[in-house]
Design a protein around this motif. Structure first.
Motif, PDB file in Angstrom:
ATOM      1  N   ASP A 190       0.816  -1.219   0.000  1.00  0.00           N
ATOM      2  CA  ASP A 190       0.000   0.000   0.000  1.00  0.00           C
ATOM      3  C   ASP A 190       0.852   1.273   0.000  1.00  0.00           C
ATOM      4  OD1 ASP A 190       0.934   0.195   2.636  1.00  0.00           O
ATOM      5  OD2 ASP A 190      -1.051   0.623   3.470  1.00  0.00           O
ATOM      6  N   PHE A 191       2.170   1.127  -0.026  1.00  0.00           N
ATOM      7  CA  PHE A 191       3.109   2.252  -0.057  1.00  0.00           C
ATOM      8  C   PHE A 191       2.843   3.243   1.084  1.00  0.00           C
ATOM      9  CE2 PHE A 191       2.991   0.573  -4.349  1.00  0.00           C
ATOM     10  CZ  PHE A 191       4.335   0.426  -4.634  1.00  0.00           C
ATOM     11  N   PRO A 237       4.759   5.632   8.150  1.00  0.00           N
ATOM     12  CA  PRO A 237       5.733   4.665   8.673  1.00  0.00           C
ATOM     13  C   PRO A 237       6.164   5.042  10.090  1.00  0.00           C
ATOM     14  CG  PRO A 237       6.724   6.074   6.999  1.00  0.00           C
ATOM     15  CD  PRO A 237       5.278   6.416   7.040  1.00  0.00           C
ATOM     16  N   VAL A 238       6.576   4.032  10.828  1.00  0.00           N
ATOM     17  CA  VAL A 238       7.117   4.199  12.177  1.00  0.00           C
ATOM     18  C   VAL A 238       8.565   3.693  12.144  1.00  0.00           C
ATOM     19  CG1 VAL A 238       4.854   4.058  13.297  1.00  0.00           C
ATOM     20  CG2 VAL A 238       6.173   1.959  12.912  1.00  0.00           C
ATOM     21  N   PRO A 239       9.335   3.909  13.208  1.00  0.00           N
ATOM     22  CA  PRO A 239      10.765   3.544  13.154  1.00  0.00           C
ATOM     23  C   PRO A 239      11.068   2.123  12.682  1.00  0.00           C
ATOM     24  CG  PRO A 239      10.389   4.932  15.035  1.00  0.00           C
ATOM     25  CD  PRO A 239       9.014   4.639  14.438  1.00  0.00           C
ATOM     26  N   VAL A 240      10.280   1.125  13.038  1.00  0.00           N
ATOM     27  CA  VAL A 240      10.589  -0.247  12.607  1.00  0.00           C
ATOM     28  C   VAL A 240      10.425  -0.431  11.100  1.00  0.00           C
ATOM     29  CG1 VAL A 240      10.090  -1.302  14.844  1.00  0.00           C
ATOM     30  CG2 VAL A 240       8.281  -1.127  13.129  1.00  0.00           C
ATOM     31  N   ASP A 241       9.754   0.507  10.428  1.00  0.00           N
ATOM     32  CA  ASP A 241       9.573   0.443   8.974  1.00  0.00           C
ATOM     33  C   ASP A 241      10.742   1.056   8.213  1.00  0.00           C
ATOM     34  OD1 ASP A 241       6.911  -0.611   9.188  1.00  0.00           O
ATOM     35  OD2 ASP A 241       6.166   1.414   9.589  1.00  0.00           O
ATOM     36  N   VAL A 242      11.617   1.782   8.907  1.00  0.00           N
ATOM     37  CA  VAL A 242      12.655   2.587   8.258  1.00  0.00           C
ATOM     38  C   VAL A 242      13.935   1.785   8.056  1.00  0.00           C
ATOM     39  CG1 VAL A 242      14.087   4.651   8.451  1.00  0.00           C
ATOM     40  CG2 VAL A 242      11.700   4.719   9.213  1.00  0.00           C
ATOM     41  N   LEU A 243      14.396   1.748   6.812  1.00  0.00           N
ATOM     42  CA  LEU A 243      15.695   1.153   6.485  1.00  0.00           C
ATOM     43  C   LEU A 243      16.796   2.205   6.612  1.00  0.00           C
ATOM     44  CD1 LEU A 243      14.544  -0.785   3.304  1.00  0.00           C
ATOM     45  CD2 LEU A 243      15.016  -1.766   5.568  1.00  0.00           C
ATOM     46  N   ALA A 244      16.511   3.421   6.168  1.00  0.00           N
ATOM     47  CA  ALA A 244      17.475   4.524   6.250  1.00  0.00           C
ATOM     48  C   ALA A 244      16.748   5.843   6.077  1.00  0.00           C
ATOM     49  CB  ALA A 244      18.558   4.386   5.189  1.00  0.00           C
ATOM     50  N   ILE A 245      17.307   6.875   6.674  1.00  0.00           N
ATOM     51  CA  ILE A 245      16.827   8.242   6.482  1.00  0.00           C
ATOM     52  C   ILE A 245      17.982   9.058   5.955  1.00  0.00           C
ATOM     53  CG2 ILE A 245      16.187  10.358   7.728  1.00  0.00           C
ATOM     54  CD1 ILE A 245      14.227   8.703   9.324  1.00  0.00           C
ATOM     55  N   ILE A 246      17.678   9.882   4.951  1.00  0.00           N
ATOM     56  CA  ILE A 246      18.695  10.715   4.318  1.00  0.00           C
ATOM     57  C   ILE A 246      18.242  12.169   4.396  1.00  0.00           C
ATOM     58  CG2 ILE A 246      19.912  11.226   2.162  1.00  0.00           C
ATOM     59  CD1 ILE A 246      19.358   8.243   1.375  1.00  0.00           C
TER      60      ILE A 246
END
Length: 129
Positions: free
Chosen positions: A38-39, A45-54
């Motif tokens: 569902d993008f 998203p919450v922190p557990v969904d995050v692979l990386a933040i730029i």
């Protein structure tokens, strides 16, 4: 920059909110998120969904270092990039523990950065057409 990410591997958010907790919902320049069909239309998203933040830092460098960096570390964001336009380098923070990142790698033009089983050229990231 991120064109090489294959379909169904990650969702790329551009200045979309990430809900850290009830009072913090930053809008990072780029967020790489675990793939969902569902993008993230049904919920941020919450922190557990995050692979990386730029984050792309120019005038915002102080805010990114003093506010966002500890916020992301304290919520367990696994990888945080600060692309320094004025310093002409990229800093990659990993291994969050107790509100701080325990590993920092600095990359300069001519070097390559590993990201999700591929590499990105610092030149490619820092220099736009």
């Amino acid at each position: 920059m991120l064109n090489g990410l294959s379909k169904n591997k990650a969702v790329i958010g551009i200045q979309n909110p990430v809900q850290m907790d009830d009072t913090n919902e930053p809008e990072p320049d780029i967020s790489l998120l675990i793939y969902r069909t569902d993008f993230y239309a049904s919920a941020h998203p919450v922190p557990v969904d995050v692979l990386a933040i730029i984050e792309v830092s120019d005038a915002s460098i102080r805010f990114d270092e003093e506010v966002k960096l500890p916020l992301y570390a304290s919520h367990g964001i696994l990888e945080y990039w600060m692309i320094g336009l004025e310093s002409n380098r990229i800093e990659v923070y990993t291994n969050p523990k107790e509100g701080t990142y325990t590993s920092i790698q600095r990359y300069l033009p001519g070097e390559e950065i590993p990201l999700m089983a591929q590499t990105l050229s610092v030149n490619e990231v820092l220099i736009s057409d």
